[in-house]
Design a protein around this motif. Structure first.
Motif, PDB file in Angstrom:
ATOM      1  N   UNK A  20     -25.443 -70.222 117.235  1.00 33.61           N
ATOM      2  CA  UNK A  20     -24.259 -71.020 117.553  1.00 33.61           C
ATOM      3  C   UNK A  20     -23.341 -71.121 116.332  1.00 33.61           C
ATOM      4  N   UNK A  21     -23.915 -71.456 115.181  1.00 36.12           N
ATOM      5  CA  UNK A  21     -23.110 -71.604 113.968  1.00 36.12           C
ATOM      6  C   UNK A  21     -22.514 -70.264 113.554  1.00 36.12           C
ATOM      7  N   UNK A  22     -23.316 -69.198 113.657  1.00 37.27           N
ATOM      8  CA  UNK A  22     -22.828 -67.873 113.265  1.00 37.27           C
ATOM      9  C   UNK A  22     -21.642 -67.450 114.130  1.00 37.27           C
ATOM     10  N   UNK A  23     -21.736 -67.667 115.427  1.00 37.30           N
ATOM     11  CA  UNK A  23     -20.633 -67.305 116.327  1.00 37.30           C
ATOM     12  C   UNK A  23     -19.385 -68.110 115.985  1.00 37.30           C
ATOM     13  N   UNK A  24     -19.559 -69.393 115.730  1.00 36.50           N
ATOM     14  CA  UNK A  24     -18.413 -70.232 115.387  1.00 36.50           C
ATOM     15  C   UNK A  24     -17.715 -69.742 114.119  1.00 36.50           C
ATOM     16  N   UNK A  25     -18.491 -69.262 113.168  1.00 38.09           N
ATOM     17  CA  UNK A  25     -17.922 -68.787 111.906  1.00 38.09           C
ATOM     18  C   UNK A  25     -17.363 -67.370 112.030  1.00 38.09           C
ATOM     19  N   UNK A  26     -18.102 -66.519 112.732  1.00 38.99           N
ATOM     20  CA  UNK A  26     -17.809 -65.094 112.704  1.00 38.99           C
ATOM     21  C   UNK A  26     -16.719 -64.673 113.686  1.00 38.99           C
ATOM     22  N   UNK A  27     -16.687 -65.268 114.874  1.00 34.67           N
ATOM     23  CA  UNK A  27     -15.761 -64.822 115.913  1.00 34.67           C
ATOM     24  C   UNK A  27     -14.302 -64.796 115.442  1.00 34.67           C
ATOM     25  N   UNK A  28     -13.821 -65.849 114.770  1.00 33.96           N
ATOM     26  CA  UNK A  28     -12.409 -65.800 114.350  1.00 33.96           C
ATOM     27  C   UNK A  28     -12.144 -64.795 113.231  1.00 33.96           C
ATOM     28  N   UNK A  29     -13.192 -64.339 112.546  1.00 33.20           N
ATOM     29  CA  UNK A  29     -12.997 -63.471 111.371  1.00 33.20           C
ATOM     30  C   UNK A  29     -13.119 -61.989 111.678  1.00 33.20           C
ATOM     31  N   UNK A  30     -13.629 -61.632 112.858  1.00 35.43           N
ATOM     32  CA  UNK A  30     -13.957 -60.231 113.131  1.00 35.43           C
ATOM     33  C   UNK A  30     -12.761 -59.303 113.027  1.00 35.43           C
ATOM     34  N   UNK A  31     -11.599 -59.756 113.452  1.00 37.00           N
ATOM     35  CA  UNK A  31     -10.411 -58.895 113.431  1.00 37.00           C
ATOM     36  C   UNK A  31      -9.534 -59.132 112.212  1.00 37.00           C
ATOM     37  N   UNK A  32     -10.043 -59.929 111.261  1.00 36.07           N
ATOM     38  CA  UNK A  32      -9.216 -60.296 110.100  1.00 36.07           C
ATOM     39  C   UNK A  32      -9.534 -59.479 108.852  1.00 36.07           C
ATOM     40  N   UNK A  33     -10.570 -58.628 108.895  1.00 38.41           N
ATOM     41  CA  UNK A  33     -10.881 -57.800 107.747  1.00 38.41           C
ATOM     42  C   UNK A  33     -12.178 -58.159 107.067  1.00 38.41           C
ATOM     43  N   UNK A  34     -12.709 -57.239 106.238  1.00 33.07           N
ATOM     44  CA  UNK A  34     -14.020 -57.411 105.585  1.00 33.07           C
ATOM     45  C   UNK A  34     -14.129 -58.687 104.750  1.00 33.07           C
ATOM     46  N   UNK A  35     -13.055 -59.053 104.029  1.00 36.12           N
ATOM     47  CA  UNK A  35     -13.125 -60.250 103.176  1.00 36.12           C
ATOM     48  C   UNK A  35     -13.361 -61.499 104.008  1.00 36.12           C
ATOM     49  N   UNK A  36     -12.675 -61.604 105.136  1.00 32.98           N
ATOM     50  CA  UNK A  36     -12.838 -62.769 106.002  1.00 32.98           C
ATOM     51  C   UNK A  36     -14.226 -62.788 106.645  1.00 32.98           C
ATOM     52  N   UNK A  37     -14.733 -61.604 106.960  1.00 31.08           N
ATOM     53  CA  UNK A  37     -16.082 -61.533 107.531  1.00 31.08           C
ATOM     54  C   UNK A  37     -17.115 -62.008 106.518  1.00 31.08           C
ATOM     55  N   UNK A  38     -16.988 -61.546 105.276  1.00 30.33           N
ATOM     56  CA  UNK A  38     -17.928 -61.976 104.240  1.00 30.33           C
ATOM     57  C   UNK A  38     -17.853 -63.485 104.029  1.00 30.33           C
ATOM     58  N   UNK A  39     -16.642 -64.030 104.047  1.00 33.80           N
ATOM     59  CA  UNK A  39     -16.474 -65.476 103.896  1.00 33.80           C
ATOM     60  C   UNK A  39     -17.148 -66.222 105.054  1.00 33.80           C
ATOM     61  N   UNK A  40     -17.009 -65.680 106.258  1.00 38.03           N
ATOM     62  CA  UNK A  40     -17.617 -66.311 107.431  1.00 38.03           C
ATOM     63  C   UNK A  40     -19.140 -66.296 107.337  1.00 38.03           C
ATOM     64  N   UNK A  41     -19.704 -65.153 106.913  1.00 40.35           N
ATOM     65  CA  UNK A  41     -21.158 -65.052 106.788  1.00 40.35           C
ATOM     66  C   UNK A  41     -21.673 -65.966 105.685  1.00 40.35           C
ATOM     67  N   UNK A  42     -20.927 -66.064 104.604  1.00 40.11           N
ATOM     68  CA  UNK A  42     -21.316 -66.945 103.507  1.00 40.11           C
ATOM     69  C   UNK A  42     -21.273 -68.410 103.957  1.00 40.11           C
ATOM     70  N   UNK A  43     -20.255 -68.765 104.739  1.00 40.84           N
ATOM     71  CA  UNK A  43     -20.131 -70.134 105.234  1.00 40.84           C
ATOM     72  C   UNK A  43     -21.288 -70.475 106.172  1.00 40.84           C
ATOM     73  N   UNK A  44     -21.642 -69.518 107.028  1.00 39.42           N
ATOM     74  CA  UNK A  44     -22.808 -69.704 107.913  1.00 39.42           C
ATOM     75  C   UNK A  44     -24.066 -69.939 107.098  1.00 39.42           C
ATOM     76  N   UNK A  45     -24.287 -69.092 106.112  1.00 35.81           N
ATOM     77  CA  UNK A  45     -25.489 -69.183 105.275  1.00 35.81           C
ATOM     78  C   UNK A  45     -25.561 -70.533 104.578  1.00 35.81           C
TER      79      UNK A  45
END
Length: 341
Positions: free
Chosen positions: A254-279
């Motif tokens: 649930x938390x991963x989806x909340x963080x990752x979904x908005x970042x998927x189309x925004x580029x690698x930097x945003x994805x890494x930030x989302x994964x870090x925030x989830x962690x």
């Protein structure tokens, strides 16, 4: 029909708990509402849960029996997965949720989970004409051994037996031997539980050495790196003493989806930030859960007769209250449908 609607037709809401000694003496009996009006305990068969979740995906989204043989980074910075059947998959995000012996976690530098000193037998009793038990968690405590059985549907009863063992022992796959060993462990226990074992098809019984792994801050590898992230037992395997291993995995998702979904189309930097925030958000909770589960084991698997007597005459019937203990299971989140792609 959504996931929640479909699961409501398949889970059972458990009303209470009965705790007994191995000779059948009742230590405590209560309903969950007596302990805490805000708490609910529900059980669902794992197969039903997985099938319900799988139905929400597009057809052919899942490739079953696809063992991962190799994982590496390609020249584009994406992660290349090679399966045992020769298939190769290149992905900008890999979610490792491949269980306790996770290949993805090993690739990320995590150690193998550590054996904690006991094993478990588990099975699913089948009653085609309807199981005869009330909707209760039935616990039995012995010396260095404990067990439980609980209805999970109108026709099925889940059970487990956990027993101390200095070594994991050999892997046993013969279902006849597994059932025989289980019955030998509880041969002098209450008849009702032995009847549950007798009603269990042999091919549903498994034996598992129990293991966990604590993710120490600053010492353990990161749960996310370079577009790869861990979820559930792949990241935080815990002992089955508080019934939260699978629940924690669902919370992770649930938390991963909340963080990752908005970042998927925004580029690698945003994805890494989302994964870090989830962690970062999940680490404190999963670490405390892992420790709590391990410490709980120390009380439940006592062998010293004096210590067991204190547990059975003082701790369980007089001191321990389930309401405060269940507070750690509370987890609130916004509906995932509110997340924009």
């Amino acid at each position: 029909m959504g996931v929640g609607d479909e699961l409501r037709s398949q889970y059972l809401e458990v009303q209470g708990m009965v705790i007994k000694t191995e000779n059948g003496r009742v230590l405590r009996s209560f309903t969950f509402k007596e302990e805490d009006q805000t708490q609910e305990v529900r059980v669902v068969e794992r197969k039903a849960l997985l099938e319900t979740l799988a139905k929400q995906l597009p057809v052919d989204s899942i490739s079953y029996s696809s063992k991962l043989s190799k994982i590496e980074k390609n020249e584009n910075g994406e992660t290349l997965l090679q399966l045992a059947n020769g298939t190769q998959i290149s992905s900008k995000v890999v979610i490792g949720c491949d269980g306790v012996r996770s290949s993805v976690a090993k690739w990320m530098g995590f150690s193998e989970p550590k054996y904690v000193g006991y094993c478990s037998f588990r099975g699913l009793a089948n009653y085609p004409d309807g199981q005869p038990y009330e909707s209760l968690v039935n616990y039995i405590y012995g010396r260095g051994i404990r067990a439980a059985y609980i209805p999970v549907s109108p026709t099925k009863v889940y059970w487990f037996v956990c027993f101390n063992s200095p070594v994991p022992g050999p892997k046993i796959t013969d279902p006849f031997v597994l059932k025989k060993q289980t019955k030998e462990l509880i041969k002098n226990w209450p008849l009702e539980f032995r009847n549950v074992i007798d009603a269990t098809p042999e091919d549903t019984i498994i034996r598992t050495p129990v293991a966990d792994r604590w993710s120490w801050p600053g010492l353990s590898p990161s749960a996310s790196s370079g577009g790869v992230v861990l979820v559930g037992d792949a990241w935080h395997p815990m002992t089955p003493n508080i019934g939260q291993g699978g629940c924690c995995a669902l919370e992770d998702v649930v938390v991963l989806v909340q963080k990752l979904a908005p970042a998927l189309n925004a580029g690698p930097t945003f994805i890494e930030d989302a994964l870090r925030s989830y962690r970062n958000e999940r680490w404190t909770r999963v670490f405390s859960m892992t420790v709590r589960a391990n410490v709980t084991c120390a009380v439940l698997h006592l062998e010293n007769p004096v210590a067991c007597a204190i547990r059975d005459h003082v701790l369980v019937p007089k001191l321990i209250r389930l309401g405060p203990m269940l507070e750690y299971t509370n987890f609130e989140f916004d509906p995932l449908l509110q997340i924009s792609p």
